[in-house]
Design a protein around this motif. Structure first.
Motif, mmCIF file in Angstrom:
data_model
loop_
_atom_site.group_PDB
_atom_site.id
_atom_site.type_symbol
_atom_site.label_atom_id
_atom_site.label_comp_id
_atom_site.label_asym_id
_atom_site.label_seq_id
_atom_site.Cartn_x
_atom_site.Cartn_y
_atom_site.Cartn_z
ATOM 1 N N HIS A 1 -8.622 -4.788 8.702
ATOM 2 C CA HIS A 1 -7.181 -5.003 8.799
ATOM 3 C C HIS A 1 -6.577 -5.011 7.396
ATOM 4 C CE1 HIS A 1 -3.780 -7.904 10.251
ATOM 5 N NE2 HIS A 1 -3.358 -6.658 10.235
ATOM 6 N N HIS B 1 -4.630 -11.651 6.814
ATOM 7 C CA HIS B 1 -5.170 -10.551 7.613
ATOM 8 C C HIS B 1 -6.330 -11.058 8.457
ATOM 9 C CE1 HIS B 1 -2.863 -8.402 4.602
ATOM 10 N NE2 HIS B 1 -2.756 -7.452 5.516
ATOM 11 N N ILE C 1 5.063 -3.241 5.726
ATOM 12 C CA ILE C 1 4.714 -1.847 5.455
ATOM 13 C C ILE C 1 5.467 -0.906 6.399
ATOM 14 C CG2 ILE C 1 2.814 -0.185 5.496
ATOM 15 C CD1 ILE C 1 1.043 -2.491 4.436
ATOM 16 N N SER C 2 5.775 -1.352 7.589
ATOM 17 C CA SER C 2 6.562 -0.525 8.510
ATOM 18 C C SER C 2 7.945 -0.236 7.934
ATOM 19 C CB SER C 2 6.704 -1.219 9.861
ATOM 20 O OG SER C 2 5.446 -1.364 10.458
ATOM 21 N N ASN D 1 -4.217 -1.864 5.757
ATOM 22 C CA ASN D 1 -2.867 -2.214 5.318
ATOM 23 C C ASN D 1 -2.671 -1.941 3.828
ATOM 24 O OD1 ASN D 1 -1.493 -2.986 7.635
ATOM 25 N ND2 ASN D 1 -2.175 -5.097 7.516
ATOM 26 N N ALA E 1 -2.370 1.782 3.198
ATOM 27 C CA ALA E 1 -1.026 2.247 3.569
ATOM 28 C C ALA E 1 0.000 1.812 2.519
ATOM 29 C CB ALA E 1 -0.635 1.705 4.938
ATOM 30 N N SER F 1 1.436 -5.328 8.020
ATOM 31 C CA SER F 1 1.969 -4.197 8.783
ATOM 32 C C SER F 1 3.464 -4.318 9.011
ATOM 33 C CB SER F 1 1.270 -4.085 10.135
ATOM 34 O OG SER F 1 -0.105 -3.970 9.962
ATOM 35 N N THR F 2 3.959 -5.538 9.137
ATOM 36 C CA THR F 2 5.389 -5.720 9.367
ATOM 37 C C THR F 2 6.197 -5.218 8.172
ATOM 38 O OG1 THR F 2 5.206 -8.006 8.570
ATOM 39 C CG2 THR F 2 5.102 -7.658 10.954
ATOM 40 N N GLY G 1 -0.428 -10.147 9.180
ATOM 41 C CA GLY G 1 -0.725 -8.908 8.487
ATOM 42 C C GLY G 1 0.490 -8.283 7.821
#
Length: 160
Positions: free
Chosen positions: A70, A65, A126-127, A74, A77, A123-124, A121
């Motif tokens: 950040h 991260h 977690i999406s 994450n 989430a 985020s990939t 991160g």
């Protein structure tokens, strides 16, 4: 309050440990909060020379991260939506799904994003978990920080 599930808990621990190992010994506190530091070695860029890319970066990109914010957002989430998805899928299937989403989304993002910034991160991954949450729990309310809670069905019916 729902107890954290084993895979979500371990993913949060791993992300925090990697952040601490990469940032704290080598970075000033100002950089930990505001700028991209040493963790860009975990991310990868497609616009660099081919030899700069290492295959392990495909997986490590979603464990590094850029800043503490950040990391915190994450992990918040992941905790919020990962626990119910893991409970529905089971721990082993959830971990496979999380890793699959992280790898596929990181590769797609790296090749579609024209910028020279590293893919970095959770985020990939977690999406993908967020998409699974929406499919598995269509009546659940989701609240994003300062916005009022939204129901998935209400969001979709407004489009029709």
């Amino acid at each position: 309050m729902v107890q954290v599930t084993p895979v979500v808990k371990n993913l949060i621990i791993v992300n925090v440990i990697i952040f601490l190992v990469l940032f704290l010994p080598f970075t000033s506190w100002l950089e930990v909060f505001f700028v991209l530091g040493k963790s860009n070695a975990l991310g990868f860029r497609t616009s660099e020379a081919f030899f700069a890319f290492q295959p392990y970066q495909i997986v490590t990109s979603f464990f590094g991260h850029a800043t503490i914010f950040h990391l915190l957002f994450n992990m918040l989430a992941l905790y919020s939506i990962g626990v119910p998805v893991e409970m529905a899928l089971g721990s082993r299937r959830f971990l496979k799904f999380y890793l699959f989403c992280g790898v596929v989304a990181a590769l797609v993002l790296a090749y579609l994003d024209p910028s020279n910034n590293p893919v970095l991160g959770a985020s990939t991954a977690i999406s993908g978990v967020l998409a699974a949450f929406g499919v598995m729990f269509p009546d659940s309310r989701i609240s994003f920080f300062f916005l009022p809670p939204l129901k998935r069905k209400n969001c979709l019916s407004a489009r029709r």
